[in-house]
Design an enzyme around this catalytic site. Sequence first.
Site, PDB file in Angstrom:
ATOM      1  N   HIS A   1       0.145  31.706 -25.338  1.00 42.25           N
ATOM      2  CA  HIS A   1      -0.795  30.926 -24.349  1.00 42.25           C
ATOM      3  C   HIS A   1      -2.144  30.997 -25.107  1.00 42.25           C
ATOM      4  CE1 HIS A   1       1.786  30.945 -20.627  1.00 42.25           C
ATOM      5  NE2 HIS A   1       2.126  29.867 -21.318  1.00 42.25           N
TER       6      HIS A   1
ATOM      7  N   HIS B   1       7.383  34.358 -24.356  1.00 42.62           N
ATOM      8  CA  HIS B   1       7.581  34.346 -22.751  1.00 42.62           C
ATOM      9  C   HIS B   1       9.065  34.585 -22.592  1.00 42.62           C
ATOM     10  CE1 HIS B   1       3.932  31.824 -23.637  1.00 42.62           C
ATOM     11  NE2 HIS B   1       3.375  32.859 -23.171  1.00 42.62           N
TER      12      HIS B   1
ATOM     13  N   HIS C   1       4.827  31.434 -13.583  1.00 39.45           N
ATOM     14  CA  HIS C   1       4.694  31.764 -15.061  1.00 39.45           C
ATOM     15  C   HIS C   1       5.849  31.846 -16.015  1.00 39.45           C
ATOM     16  CE1 HIS C   1       3.742  34.201 -18.531  1.00 39.45           C
ATOM     17  NE2 HIS C   1       2.229  34.168 -18.320  1.00 39.45           N
TER      18      HIS C   1
ATOM     19  N   GLU D   1       7.036  33.488 -18.226  1.00 37.48           N
ATOM     20  CA  GLU D   1       7.694  34.951 -18.450  1.00 37.48           C
ATOM     21  C   GLU D   1       8.729  35.081 -16.901  1.00 37.48           C
ATOM     22  OE1 GLU D   1       7.018  39.681 -18.821  1.00 37.48           O
ATOM     23  OE2 GLU D   1       5.580  38.454 -19.397  1.00 37.48           O
TER      24      GLU D   1
ATOM     25  N   THR E   1       5.436  41.660 -17.775  1.00 40.58           N
ATOM     26  CA  THR E   1       4.843  42.730 -18.906  1.00 40.58           C
ATOM     27  C   THR E   1       3.326  42.535 -18.875  1.00 40.58           C
ATOM     28  OG1 THR E   1       4.818  40.889 -20.632  1.00 40.58           O
ATOM     29  CG2 THR E   1       6.865  42.582 -20.192  1.00 40.58           C
TER      30      THR E   1
ATOM     31  N   CYS F   1       3.550  46.062 -20.559  1.00 42.15           N
ATOM     32  CA  CYS F   1       3.774  46.589 -22.079  1.00 42.15           C
ATOM     33  C   CYS F   1       2.603  47.196 -22.614  1.00 42.15           C
ATOM     34  CB  CYS F   1       3.776  45.041 -22.959  1.00 42.15           C
ATOM     35  SG  CYS F   1       2.098  44.215 -23.174  1.00 42.15           S
TER      36      CYS F   1
ATOM     37  N   SER G   1      -1.864  34.938 -18.751  1.00 45.44           N
ATOM     38  CA  SER G   1      -2.126  35.869 -17.663  1.00 45.44           C
ATOM     39  C   SER G   1      -2.753  37.136 -18.009  1.00 45.44           C
ATOM     40  CB  SER G   1      -0.381  36.297 -17.430  1.00 45.44           C
ATOM     41  OG  SER G   1      -0.372  37.409 -16.558  1.00 45.44           O
TER      42      SER G   1
END
Length: 316
Positions: free
Chosen positions: A41, A74, A124, A126, A167, A197, A226
Site C-alpha cells: 500500500h 497482504h 482491509h 489482509e 499484523t 509483526c 494500515s
Amino acid sequence: MQILLANPRGFCAGVDRAISIVENALAIYGAPIYVRHEVVHNRYVVDSLRKRGAIFIEQISEVPDGAILIFSAHGVSQAVRNEAKSRDLTVFDATCPLVTKVHMEVARASRRGEESILIGHAGHPEVEGTMGQYSNPEGGMFLVESPEDVWTLNVKNEGKLSFMTQTTLSVDDTSDVIDALRKRFPKIVGPRKDDICYATTNRQEAVRALAEQADVVLVVGSKNSSNSNRLAELAQRMGRTAFLIDDAADIQEAWVKDAACVGVTAGASAPDILVQNVIARLREFGGGEAVTLEGREENIVFEVPKELRVDVREVE
C-alpha cells in the site's frame, strides 16, 4: 528548525520481498505481469511498478490465460487461491511470511473445528485473506475491532476458542482488545508468538521516541496503509500534531513554521526516496541537517521464491 528521523522507519522485510518478486518477474518474463491488489500500500511504489509493466487487478477473471499472476503482500483467501489454481496461470505468492504465519494458525483452527476470533480492521485485504483461511462449518470465524465488539460475540464453545491478529495493528489498541477477550473468555488461546509483526512494533516504538522530542510529526505513507495510519494516530495520542503524507508535495509550510523540531518517520511500505524528499522540503522551510535517532537494528530478510532468485542485472 531541527529535523529528527525515527529509527527504524520505512521498508520492512516483507515489503522488500514483495517488491523484489514483482521486479524480478518483470525482468525474467517481461511485461505484462498481473498483480492481485496493490502489491504493497504505497502510491509511489505502485505507480513505479505500473510504469514498468505491472497491471494491478482485483479479480482473477481480469487475468488472461497463460499470464503471470502475483498475490500481494497482504495475502489472499483460499477461495482466491483456488480460483487462480483452476486457471492456466503461473502464480507467484508475495504474501508476507508473517501474514502466512497467521493464515496457518487460522487454517489449523479450521481443521480442528475450533472457533477463532481475528482482531483486525474490516475491509482491509489482509483481514479478508486471513478470514478466508477458515472453511469449517462446524466451527466459526469472527472479526472484532474493539473491546466493545468482544462483548457482542456469540460463540458455540468457549472452551475451544482461539484468537489471532492482523499484523499491522496498534500495539496498544490490540492489547486492550486481548484484555477484553481474556475477561470474556478465560480459556481463550492466543498465538504462541505475537501476530503483530516486528516491523509494526518497532516502528511504533520508534515514533513514540520521536514524538517525545518533536513538536510536529510527519508520517510518510499512503492513506490506505494500515501501519502508516497507526503511526500517525500514535503520535497524535501523545499530544503531537501529526500528518500522514504521500510525499513532500503534501507538506504545508504552515504546519511547521512555528515548530522548533519536526519529526519524520515512514510506514513499512514507504521507500526512503520519499523520506529524503521530505527532508529536502523541510530544509527549504528552514530546517537543519536531519539527525537520525537511535533505535532497533533490523536484520531480517525474506527470500523470494527460488524461481525468481536471479540477479536482475543479468537479464536486463
